[in-house]
Design an enzyme around this catalytic site. Sequence first.
Site, PDB file in Angstrom:
ATOM      1  N   ARG A 174       2.981  71.501  76.154  1.00 18.57           N
ATOM      2  CA  ARG A 174       3.459  70.608  77.223  1.00 18.57           C
ATOM      3  C   ARG A 174       4.166  71.358  78.354  1.00 18.57           C
ATOM      4  O   ARG A 174       4.581  70.747  79.329  1.00 18.57           O
ATOM      5  CB  ARG A 174       4.368  69.536  76.623  1.00 18.57           C
ATOM      6  CG  ARG A 174       3.562  68.638  75.673  1.00 18.57           C
ATOM      7  CD  ARG A 174       4.408  67.572  75.029  1.00 18.57           C
ATOM      8  NE  ARG A 174       4.882  66.587  75.995  1.00 18.57           N
ATOM      9  CZ  ARG A 174       5.569  65.489  75.647  1.00 18.57           C
ATOM     10  NH1 ARG A 174       5.848  65.262  74.386  1.00 18.57           N
ATOM     11  NH2 ARG A 174       5.973  64.642  76.562  1.00 18.57           N
ATOM     12  N   PRO A 214      12.452  71.114  68.220  1.00 22.46           N
ATOM     13  CA  PRO A 214      13.276  71.963  67.341  1.00 22.46           C
ATOM     14  C   PRO A 214      14.768  71.785  67.645  1.00 22.46           C
ATOM     15  O   PRO A 214      15.175  71.791  68.798  1.00 22.46           O
ATOM     16  CB  PRO A 214      12.830  73.389  67.688  1.00 22.46           C
ATOM     17  CG  PRO A 214      11.646  73.262  68.568  1.00 22.46           C
ATOM     18  CD  PRO A 214      11.606  71.875  69.114  1.00 22.46           C
ATOM     19  N   GLU A 215      15.556  71.588  66.596  1.00 21.28           N
ATOM     20  CA  GLU A 215      17.006  71.475  66.718  1.00 21.28           C
ATOM     21  C   GLU A 215      17.632  72.726  66.084  1.00 21.28           C
ATOM     22  O   GLU A 215      16.927  73.651  65.712  1.00 21.28           O
ATOM     23  CB  GLU A 215      17.493  70.189  66.030  1.00 21.28           C
ATOM     24  CG  GLU A 215      16.791  68.933  66.555  1.00 21.28           C
ATOM     25  CD  GLU A 215      17.246  67.648  65.874  1.00 21.28           C
ATOM     26  OE1 GLU A 215      18.396  67.575  65.419  1.00 21.28           O
ATOM     27  OE2 GLU A 215      16.434  66.706  65.806  1.00 21.28           O
ATOM     28  N   ARG A 262      36.643  58.043  74.621  1.00 21.91           N
ATOM     29  CA  ARG A 262      35.307  57.909  75.208  1.00 21.91           C
ATOM     30  C   ARG A 262      34.618  56.635  74.726  1.00 21.91           C
ATOM     31  O   ARG A 262      34.571  56.348  73.543  1.00 21.91           O
ATOM     32  CB  ARG A 262      34.439  59.115  74.840  1.00 21.91           C
ATOM     33  CG  ARG A 262      35.043  60.380  75.351  1.00 21.91           C
ATOM     34  CD  ARG A 262      34.090  61.546  75.373  1.00 21.91           C
ATOM     35  NE  ARG A 262      34.805  62.712  75.887  1.00 21.91           N
ATOM     36  CZ  ARG A 262      34.933  62.989  77.177  1.00 21.91           C
ATOM     37  NH1 ARG A 262      34.362  62.240  78.087  1.00 21.91           N
ATOM     38  NH2 ARG A 262      35.628  64.034  77.564  1.00 21.91           N
TER      39      ARG A 262
END
Length: 270
Positions: free
Chosen positions: A112, A2-3, A151
């Site tokens: 899990r 889930p995001e 970066r």
Amino acid sequence: MPELPEVETIARGLAEAITGKTIASVDVRLPKMAVAAPGVDFAHTLEGQTIVSASRRAKYVILGLSSGQSLVTGLRMTGRFLVQRPGESESPGTHIVLYFTDETRLSYADVRTFGRMRLVEPGEPWDEDLGVEPLSSGFTQEGFIGMLSGRTTPVKALLLDQRRVAGIGNIYACEALWEAGIRPSRPSKALTKAAIGRLHDAIVDVLQRAVEMRGTTVDGYVDANGLQGGFQNVLSVYGRLGEPCLRCGTPIVRTVLAQRGTWWCRNCQR
Ligand SMILES: [Zn+2]
């Protein structure tokens, strides 16, 4: 996994379903999944408390309690919440159950067992490592430009770094990069300000649309009522290996970046 849009949908569902309910008892079946400060009894502390709110921060669901404490849960890979009535059968992997005084219950299942439900004390700074919320006013183009500048990290890896922008995972990183026309492996510092601006807007757009459609179900995700999301029906690039790009018709490719499957268009993502 889930995001942001899926966790937002879960939190909204919980806000509707269990706000105002009082916890009668708590069943912790797998102790490692229930985390509390040293000397604090997780189950005993929750008993008698009322759920006063349900919200989201990054990929975490936050249940506010009448004591001012919070229950913070990261669902990780396979975690799910289900609000259930007496007699409804349990999901496999149910490890913590909050029984309410009205005889309904909140089941927290995680096959899990990577997820954790943490009892956070009032004012305890549990989210210090989390970056800006992409759907908040704090997520600005200027701030995002500053985040990427200098970066060498591939831009997709940077999007997945929860310390910078919180809540984006693999699906929405792929979708936002496609929408902005940016190659996922581009070093962040190589992007022009205009490209970063496009990516900023694409992130907001993709996440807002996905929240409206109640998330993406590609790996068993369901909300707190057991319902699937809808965004899997409108994905532009994620999971579409070999299918034509919706913008230019070139077959979508899949590569691996930062150990994650990455779907993109070799022609129109530069
Ligand atoms: Zn294309």
